[in-house]
Scaffold this motif. Structure first.
Motif, short mmCIF file in Angstrom:
data_model
loop_
_atom_site.label_atom_id
_atom_site.label_comp_id
_atom_site.label_asym_id
_atom_site.label_seq_id
_atom_site.Cartn_x
_atom_site.Cartn_y
_atom_site.Cartn_z
N HIS A 1 0.86 -1.19 0.00
CA HIS A 1 0.00 0.00 0.00
C HIS A 1 0.89 1.24 0.00
N SER B 1 0.60 3.53 2.08
CA SER B 1 0.68 4.05 3.46
C SER B 1 2.12 4.15 3.95
N GLN C 1 3.55 7.57 4.18
CA GLN C 1 3.24 8.38 5.37
C GLN C 1 4.45 8.43 6.29
N ARG D 1 0.22 -6.79 -4.65
CA ARG D 1 -0.29 -7.84 -3.75
C ARG D 1 -0.34 -9.16 -4.49
N GLN E 1 -2.82 3.18 -5.91
CA GLN E 1 -3.57 3.79 -4.80
C GLN E 1 -3.22 5.27 -4.70
N GLU F 1 -2.80 7.80 -1.42
CA GLU F 1 -2.78 7.94 0.02
C GLU F 1 -2.91 9.42 0.34
N PHE G 1 -8.26 -0.29 11.11
CA PHE G 1 -6.92 -0.30 10.54
C PHE G 1 -5.97 -0.08 11.70
N TYR H 1 -3.23 1.46 11.89
CA TYR H 1 -2.52 2.76 11.95
C TYR H 1 -3.45 3.94 12.12
N THR H 2 -4.75 3.67 12.28
CA THR H 2 -5.68 4.77 12.57
C THR H 2 -6.60 4.35 13.72
N GLY I 1 -10.47 3.49 2.70
CA GLY I 1 -10.26 3.33 4.13
C GLY I 1 -9.66 4.62 4.67
N CYS I 2 -9.96 4.91 5.94
CA CYS I 2 -9.42 6.14 6.49
C CYS I 2 -9.51 6.11 8.02
N GLY I 3 -9.02 7.15 8.64
CA GLY I 3 -9.15 7.26 10.08
C GLY I 3 -8.24 8.34 10.63
N ALA J 1 -5.71 10.16 7.90
CA ALA J 1 -5.12 9.55 6.71
C ALA J 1 -6.20 8.77 5.99
N PHE J 2 -6.00 8.59 4.71
CA PHE J 2 -6.92 7.73 3.97
C PHE J 2 -6.15 7.06 2.84
N GLY J 3 -6.75 6.03 2.26
CA GLY J 3 -6.14 5.40 1.10
C GLY J 3 -7.24 4.80 0.25
N1 DAH Z 1 -3.63 1.05 3.34
C1 DAH Z 1 -5.03 0.66 3.27
C2 DAH Z 1 -5.20 -0.39 2.18
O1 DAH Z 1 -4.31 -0.59 1.42
C3 DAH Z 1 -5.89 1.84 2.97
C4 DAH Z 1 -5.89 2.81 4.09
C5 DAH Z 1 -6.76 2.67 5.15
C6 DAH Z 1 -4.98 3.87 4.09
C7 DAH Z 1 -6.78 3.56 6.18
C8 DAH Z 1 -4.98 4.76 5.16
C9 DAH Z 1 -5.89 4.59 6.20
O2 DAH Z 1 -4.14 5.80 5.21
O3 DAH Z 1 -5.90 5.49 7.21
O4 DAH Z 1 -6.22 -1.00 2.12
#
Ligand code: DAH
Length: 340
Positions: A177, A179, A182, A203, A217, A219, A257, A259-260, A285-287, A308-310
């Protein structure tokens, strides 16, 4: 043998005439052979040189060489002229015909969508950041508070490279990912941070209509004082309205997740989702950035907050253009690509 000297000029003159008269390259070649070939008339004069006396040779030799030079020049000139003539169109050119239009190249649909996403975020102050596709476990997982037994770290799910790098402790892998970026950005700069990271990820999925072992992706990471879930929701809403149309709605569902905290999945709803027969479609996804992640990069979680989100770029592009098979993006079939 004053005869030889006298013969040079007439032979040269008739050779020049023959070259000048040649109408095409074949005719010119025949003329060349007739004068300069091994049995040619001019060659015959050169052969006679050997029979001259010592006194006669220098003058005759000089005259022959000059004449030979002149013939070769004339031959070369005539040859270029005839070659050019052969290359020209036989029919007269119709200058009133419309020109041939050059086919213009286009950006790949995934690049177009990525650029649209980046453009929307730029409007609200985000900058693009980048990181390596060959990552290490620390940036991809550990620093993101992802425990060793997390399924994403399984060899079944992730492409590991030959073990033993990074001090022999951690393996290199193809990032699963974006992420990981970050961590790289936060380790390098102090807050506030406002970045988006478009990039390729990997993956160990078998390719099917909705999966491919490499995909893309985006981010996002925002760190400042007093950042709230409201900021997150407002930002995501703004960007998705720009991407998917002004009547787009989004909703957050609780999720997990590592990390969030709290974490959410983002669903969105628009004319596009309804066209696919669904009111809500999961998209990202986010948080709020986990305090442990801040600790890991040396930010004080008592001072700094962030979100953060992705999300997957292919998924956005598929919904936007009504594409039902992700593999179409990678086949480079012009019949597909020309439609965007
Ligand atoms: N890294 C996650 C994925 O690959 C997506 C994601 C979810 C990124 C939550 C984020 C986050 O920064 O806060 O599915």
């Amino acid at each position: 043998m004053a005869g030889l000297l006298d013969e040079i000029e007439p032979v040269k003159a008739s050779a020049l005439n023959a070259f000048a008269a040649a109408e095409d390259l074949d005719a010119l070649e025949q003329a060349r052979v007739g004068f300069l070939g091994s049995n040619g008339r001019f060659t015959a004069l050169m052969k006679q040189l050997g029979t001259l006396s010592k006194e006669e040779k220098p003058a005759a030799g000089k005259a022959i060489n000059i004449a030979k030079g002149a013939l070769e020049t004339a031959l070369a000139n005539k040859r270029s002229e005839l070659e050019l003539k052969a290359a020209l169109p036989k029919e007269p050119t119709d200058f009133s015909l419309p020109g041939r239009r050059r086919v213009l190249g286009k950006l790949h649909p995934l690049t177009q969508v990525t650029e649209d996403i980046v453009r929307s975020f730029r409007k609200i102050g985000f900058v693009v950041a980048d990181g390596p596709e060959v990552e290490d476990e620390y940036h991809c997982f550990d620093a993101l508070n992802t425990p060793a037994d997390h399924p994403a770290r399984d060899a079944q799910d992730t492409f590991y490279l030959a073990a033993g790098s990074e001090g022999g402790q951690l393996s290199n892998l193809l990032r699963t990912h974006t992420s990981s970026v970050q961590i790289r950005v936060m380790k390098k700069q102090s807050p506030p941070v406002r970045i988006i990271v478009p990039g390729r990820v990997y993956r160990r999925d078998n390719a099917d209509a909705t999966h491919n072992p490499t995909f893309h992706q985006v981010e996002g990471l925002y760190v400042d004082r007093n950042v709230t879930v409201g900021d997150l929701k407002g930002t995501v809403e703004f960007v998705f309205k720009e991407l998917m149309g002004p009547e787009t709605k989004i909703r957050f569902r609780p999720h997990y997740f590592s990390y969030t905290e709290p974490s959410f999945e983002i669903d969105f709803s628009s004319a596009l989702t309804r066209k696919m027969g669904k009111e809500w479609l999961e998209i990202a996804g986010c948080g709020m950035v986990h305090p442990q992640v801040f600790e890991n990069v040396g930010y004080d979680p008592g001072v700094w907050t962030g979100w953060a989100f992705g999300f997957g770029i292919e998924r956005i592009a598929m919904i936007r253009y009504g594409i039902n098979d992700i593999r179409l993006f990678y086949e480079n079939d012009l019949r597909f690509l020309k439609q965007f």
